[in-house]
Scaffold this active site. Structure first.
Site, short mmCIF file in Angstrom:
data_model
loop_
_atom_site.label_atom_id
_atom_site.label_comp_id
_atom_site.label_asym_id
_atom_site.label_seq_id
_atom_site.Cartn_x
_atom_site.Cartn_y
_atom_site.Cartn_z
CE LYS A 26 -3.66 -0.53 2.53
NZ LYS A 26 -4.21 -0.76 3.88
NE ARG A 96 -5.23 3.45 3.92
CZ ARG A 96 -5.28 3.66 2.60
NH1 ARG A 96 -4.64 4.69 2.07
NH2 ARG A 96 -5.94 2.83 1.83
N GLY A 105 -8.38 -7.58 4.71
CA GLY A 105 -9.18 -7.76 5.91
C GLY A 105 -8.43 -8.27 7.12
CG MET A 107 -3.18 -6.65 10.24
SD MET A 107 -1.42 -6.43 10.10
CE MET A 107 -1.16 -6.91 8.43
NE ARG A 352 -6.07 -4.43 -2.99
CZ ARG A 352 -6.54 -4.52 -1.76
NH1 ARG A 352 -5.71 -4.56 -0.74
NH2 ARG A 352 -7.82 -4.57 -1.53
CG HIS A 468 -14.53 -11.24 4.36
ND1 HIS A 468 -14.85 -12.55 4.60
CD2 HIS A 468 -13.22 -11.11 4.68
CE1 HIS A 468 -13.79 -13.17 5.07
NE2 HIS A 468 -12.79 -12.32 5.14
CB SER A 777 9.88 -42.85 -14.79
OG SER A 777 8.82 -42.06 -14.32
CB CYS A 844 5.66 -40.98 -13.08
SG CYS A 844 6.51 -42.27 -12.15
CE1 TYR A 864 7.58 -39.01 -18.16
CE2 TYR A 864 9.47 -39.30 -19.62
CZ TYR A 864 8.60 -39.80 -18.67
OH TYR A 864 8.73 -41.09 -18.22
P1 ADP Z 1 -7.58 -2.28 3.75
O1 ADP Z 1 -6.16 -2.68 3.65
O2 ADP Z 1 -8.38 -3.17 4.62
O3 ADP Z 1 -8.18 -2.05 2.41
P2 ADP Z 1 -7.21 0.55 4.01
O4 ADP Z 1 -6.02 1.02 4.75
O5 ADP Z 1 -7.13 0.57 2.54
O6 ADP Z 1 -7.59 -0.89 4.53
O7 ADP Z 1 -8.43 1.41 4.50
C1 ADP Z 1 -9.73 1.04 4.24
C2 ADP Z 1 -10.50 2.19 3.73
O8 ADP Z 1 -10.44 3.27 4.61
C3 ADP Z 1 -10.02 2.75 2.43
O9 ADP Z 1 -10.48 2.04 1.35
C4 ADP Z 1 -10.59 4.13 2.45
O10 ADP Z 1 -11.91 4.09 2.00
C5 ADP Z 1 -10.56 4.47 3.90
N1 ADP Z 1 -9.42 5.34 4.17
C6 ADP Z 1 -8.18 5.02 4.53
N2 ADP Z 1 -7.42 6.11 4.67
C7 ADP Z 1 -8.22 7.16 4.40
C8 ADP Z 1 -8.01 8.56 4.36
N3 ADP Z 1 -6.82 9.11 4.62
N4 ADP Z 1 -9.05 9.33 4.04
C9 ADP Z 1 -10.26 8.79 3.76
N5 ADP Z 1 -10.51 7.48 3.78
C10 ADP Z 1 -9.50 6.67 4.10
MG MG Z 2 -7.71 -0.77 1.14
MG MG Z 3 -9.94 -3.69 5.62
#
Ligand code: ADP
Ligand code: MG
Ligand code: MG
Length: 888
Positions: A26, A96, A105, A107, A352, A468, A777, A844, A864
């Site tokens: 990220k 983040r 999901g 962390m 990503r 999810h 083989s 094999c 092979y």
């Molecule tokens: P994950 O890795 O679970 O996707 P993120 O770190 O991407 O978590 O955060 C999840 C969501 O939180 C992002 O998709 C965004 O919508 C919101 N978010 C994160 N940082 C900001 C920010 N600086 N301003 C507004 N929304 C944010």
């Molecule tokens: Mg995200």
């Molecule tokens: Mg998340």
């Protein structure tokens, strides 16, 4: 002094996309987006090295870190004209996590950090929107209390649900500023009650708490499980991103959303995404409200009457489309994007490489190669060979009658039938006793991963295509239907209600991840079509591949299927499998019970025509491709009855006394049959068995050659050779039979005699064995057993414990133990070639269909690999990737 913090923002960044090891995925991509001049809220990334330092030093930070953190906060302050902790120039941030590999999901993110009882008022007056300010504050309290303070989020949900009921509101967005203030007071009181201390008011304390929580979450159970399932090393660590907040919850001109540059389910080249007006963060994926489509086309296709982003916020939409195309071209791959619109202005929050179904991966790779964005070889390398499995999954027969009980979103393709279960633990339990289940949930969370693994398919009543359940199911290649709003799940009573019908645990349903339908009962399925993009990738793979791919097959059905999957011959035909059917087992038992060689030969004579016709059929199916036939391998007692009852019945059927049969069975009993009287040892003791098999092979080859008008060259394989003299002895018998068949038929027969290398001694003495053997083989199943001294059939009870304790990384019966067993393969290959340059070498074992093992085979230069029919396409692709990587 180490640099622990990297800033980004305002069209520049200290990091780049290539720094993902240090900055996490990220952080590296946020930096890259900034460098590209895209609108990204300014921020900074605390490195993964900090995470490792933190754990190596008893969860604390180096001294210089705080100075660097302050400087980085100043950097955000300058870029935004604000100051962290200053109510007069309020700066709020998000904290983040972001590891090297995306861990969806695993962390959690904390938004709106920096709010407290004082700053929330500043936010209200700054924005002129008190509802927004208190909504942000209550979100912050919820997230922070959950992620950092460890309170269950249900605590807050309960308070909120109560309040909504009391106030007569349906949606969160219905609450007014004053009402949110009431809820916040209840939240704070509850926190005080639970933790015996107040919610932290100091922004700096909040920030340190959040950073620590992200680092700590690296070692939480969910993250550990995810890493184990995806082979991610603990040593990678996670980075922390701190970033200025932008707000999607500032009223009706604000929104938040997620999108893919191409459809992640079908691969279709059109922007695909969902958003929510007046919402924040993960509201879209949390499935709380049902999101809206981004494009008009998608809205129309979905038959939704709620406006698209294209209609609602055309300007933000236009810049989003432009940016998403730019990012796709820049990264040369389909991107998964997260964005927020604050009062009409678009902000990018993440990009990503997007996760996708196997079908979408194929289409995207083929399309991108055809568009000239990537080369054909890159396209081949873009496909995860193991994911091809998904395409080999069944779909519902279009002619079948469908009793539809609900329709949701087609979240992950393929169809599945199973018994309803309502919890992940139940799913796992039922799976362990061999039952097939469909996991039915309102929505799933990371706690459901084990249940999703155990289930045939997943059905949720809430959530969109990016929920999810949908994301994880696509990753696993499991069918999933999400957001079937018309179904009611009652977890307490264990019922599913649909159209007035009630279903309970154990009732059978079918889900169709292609259409989103949920059907009552089981439904006829169809096998998939291997044409189109699949065929294109396979064709490009074949052009890049050096190793041949054969199949392990003995039945005509398997051989035909493998041939249709592109097998280039049979690498292992296990003849013993041909002795179990109908009459054959009777003749086999007569042979085993015979007291003299003469009687044995009489019984074998009855088996001869059956074997001959088996081989003839295989030769014809393979139409000139090589066929390797292994002589009888298992110990003879495998053909005898196991229980006393069976024994009496068989004896009666054969017209022999049960005493005689019992005696023979006891005489054949072995303490360790895996290392007993089997393999070429049988041929040495009872050469007439090998002779019968050789004759069946040669006669079939002559006949197949006559019918096809061209020579068929069989490969006869002698199993479990450890000594050159064993092979010499058996080969002499084979040669003698060949000579008599040639004399009898007047047809010249060409054939090869070779051996399995499946004992360490054979690998070590391969240079001598190759004097006789015309091919090797590598039988890596037995070679793994005999190298480790572990019996595969008994390994289940302890190998999993070994894995959990980190003693082994992978089951060596699934993926070749390259360091040990692989070393013997390498040695055997080298020694074999030293004696007989150009000796044909193959593998094999089960490993012949495992991509990592195939890569090793390419390195050693085997000719092979041979694998089970369903793995043939996987092996073709993996062999191509191995060749491309070796060359590159
Ligand atoms: P994950 O890795 O679970 O996707 P993120 O770190 O991407 O978590 O955060 C999840 C969501 O939180 C992002 O998709 C965004 O919508 C919101 N978010 C994160 N940082 C900001 C920010 N600086 N301003 C507004 N929304 C944010
Ligand atoms: Mg995200
Ligand atoms: Mg998340």
């Amino acid at each position: 002094m180490s640099k622990w913090v990297y800033t980004f923002g305002d069209g520049a960044a200290e990091g780049r996309a290539g720094d993902r090891n240090l900055l996490g995925g990220k952080g590296a991509n946020l930096a890259e987006m900034c460098s590209l001049g895209l609108p990204v809220p300014p921020g900074f990334t605390i490195t993964t090295e900090m995470c490792n330092w933190y754990y190596a030093n008893g969860r604390r930070y180096p001294q210089e870190f705080e100075t660097q953190l302050d400087a980085a906060l100043d950097h955000i302050g300058k870029a935004t004209g604000r100051r962290f902790g200053d109510p007069a120039k309020l700066l709020l941030v998000s904290v983040r996590s972001g590891a090297r590999a995306s861990m969806p999901g695993m962390m959690d993110t904390v938004l709106n950090l920096g709010l407290n009882d004082e700053t929330v008022e500043a936010l209200a007056s700054d924005s002129g929107d008190a509802r927004f300010a208190y909504d942000s504050y209550r979100r912050f309290i919820q997230m922070y209390s959950n992620v950092v303070l460890g309170l269950d989020h249900e605590v807050f949900e309960e308070i909120l649900e109560d309040a909504k009921a009391r106030l007569g509101h349906e949606l969160d967005t219905d609450l007014s500023a004053v009402e949110w203030q009431e809820v916040i007071d209840l939240y704070k009181a509850r926190i005080q009650e639970e933790l015996e201390k107040p919610f932290p008011q100091d922004p700096r304390e909040q920030l340190w708490g959040a950073i620590g929580a992200v680092f700590s979450s690296w070692m939480n159970q969910r993250a550990i499980t995810y890493r184990r399932l995806h082979d991610i090393p603990e040593s990678w660590g996670t980075a922390v991103n701190v970033q200025a907040m932008v707000f999607g919850n500032m009223g009706d001109t604000s929104a938040t959303g997620v999108a893919f540059t191409r459809n992640p389910s079908t691969g279709e080249n059109s922007l695909y995404g969902e958003f929510l007006v007046n919402a924040q963060g993960e509201d879209v994926v949390a499935g709380i409200r049902t999101p809206q489509n981004i494009t008009e086309a998608a809205r129309i296709a979905a038959g939704s009457d709620r406006p698209s982003l294209e209609k609602l916020m055309p300007e933000a939409f236009r810049s989003f489309v432009e940016i998403s195309q730019r990012l796709e071209n820049h990264y040369r791959d389909m991107q998964d994007l997260e964005f927020t619109i604050e009062r009409g202005k678009l902000w990018m929050l993440q990009t990503r490489s997007g996760k996708r179904t196997a079908r979408a991966a194929l289409k995207i790779a083929v399309d991108m190669a055809n568009e000239g964005l990537i080369t054909r070889e890159e396209a081949v390398c873009r496909i995860d060979p193991a994911s091809l499995d998904q395409l080999l999954h069944p779909t519902i027969d279009p002619k079948a009658a469908r009793d539809v009980i609900g329709v949701g979103l087609p979240a992950s393709p393929g169809a599945a039938t199973g018994e309803i279960v309502f919890s992940s633990d139940e799913a796992e339990e039922m799976k362990s006793v061999g039952r097939k289940v469909i996991l039915v949930r309102v929505e799933t969370s990371p706690e459901d991963i084990h249940g999703m693994h155990a289930a045939q398919g997943i059905l949720t009543t809430r959530g969109g295509m990016t929920s999810h359940a949908a994301v994880v199911a696509r990753g696993m290649g499991k069918p999933c239907v999400s957001g079937v709003g018309s179904l009611r799940v009652d977890h307490r009573n264990g019922t599913l209600t649909a159209l007035g019908q009630t279903f309970r645990k154990g009732d059978i349903i079918t889900i169709d991840g292609g259409s989103g339908q949920v059907l009552k009962g089981a439904v006829p399925m169809l096998q998939p079509e291997l044409s189109g993009d699949f065929a294109a990738i396979m064709e490009w793979a074949d052009a890049a591949r050096r190793m041949k791919v054969r199949t392990n097959a003995e039945t005509p059905a398997d051989a035909r299927m493998a041939h249709s999957f592109g097998a280039e011959g049979i690498g292992l035909c296990r003849t013993e499998h041909m002795f179990f059917d109908g009459d054959r087992i009777v003749s086999m038992r007569e042979m085993i019970l015979a007291d003299t060689e003469k009687d044995r030969r009489a019984a074998l004579a009855k088996l001869l025509p059956m074997q001959r016709s088996d081989f003839l059929e295989l030769f014809e199916i393979m139409a000139g491709l090589p066929v390797t036939i292994r002589l009888l391998d298992p110990p003879l007692h495998e053909f005898l009855p196991k229980t006393e009852e069976e024994l009496v019945e068989v004896a009666a059927g054969m017209g022999v006394s049960s005493d005689k049969l019992r005696q023979r069975t006891e005489a054949l009993h072995e303490f360790n049959p895996m290392l007993g009287h089997r393999g070429c040892r049988l041929a040495v003791s009872y050469p007439e068995i090998a002779e019968m098999q050789a004759r069946a092979i040669f006669e079939a080859a002559v006949e197949a050659g006559r019918r096809a008008g061209k020579l068929v060259v069989p490969e006869i394989m002698v199993p479990l050779v450890g000594l050159k003299k064993e092979l010499d002895y058996v080969k002499a018998r084979i040669d003698a039979v060949a000579k008599s068949v040639m004399d009898e038929t007047g047809v010249a027969i060409e054939y090869l005699t070779g051996t399995m290398i499946e004992l360490p001694r054979a690998a070590i003495r391969a240079n001598f064995i190759a004097e006789t053997a015309e091919f090797f083989s590598f039988g890596t199943n037995d070679l793994t057993q005999t190298t480790f001294g572990i019996s595969r059939d008994d390994a289940a009870s302890f190998l999993e414990i070994y894995r959990q304790k980190g003693i082994i990384d992978q089951d060596p019966f699934v993926s070749l133990d390259i360091e040990g067993v692989g070393e013997l393969v390498r040695l055997g290959a080298e020694k074999g070639r030293a004696t007989r340059p150009g000796i044909k070498l193959g593998i094999c074992g089960e490993h012949g269909g495992d991509p990592a093992s195939i890569r090793f085979c390419e390195e050693v230069g085997l000719d092979y690999v041979s694998c089970s029919p369903f793995r043939v396409p996987i092996a073709r692709l993996a062999a191509a990737q191995s060749a491309i990587r070796k060359a590159g």
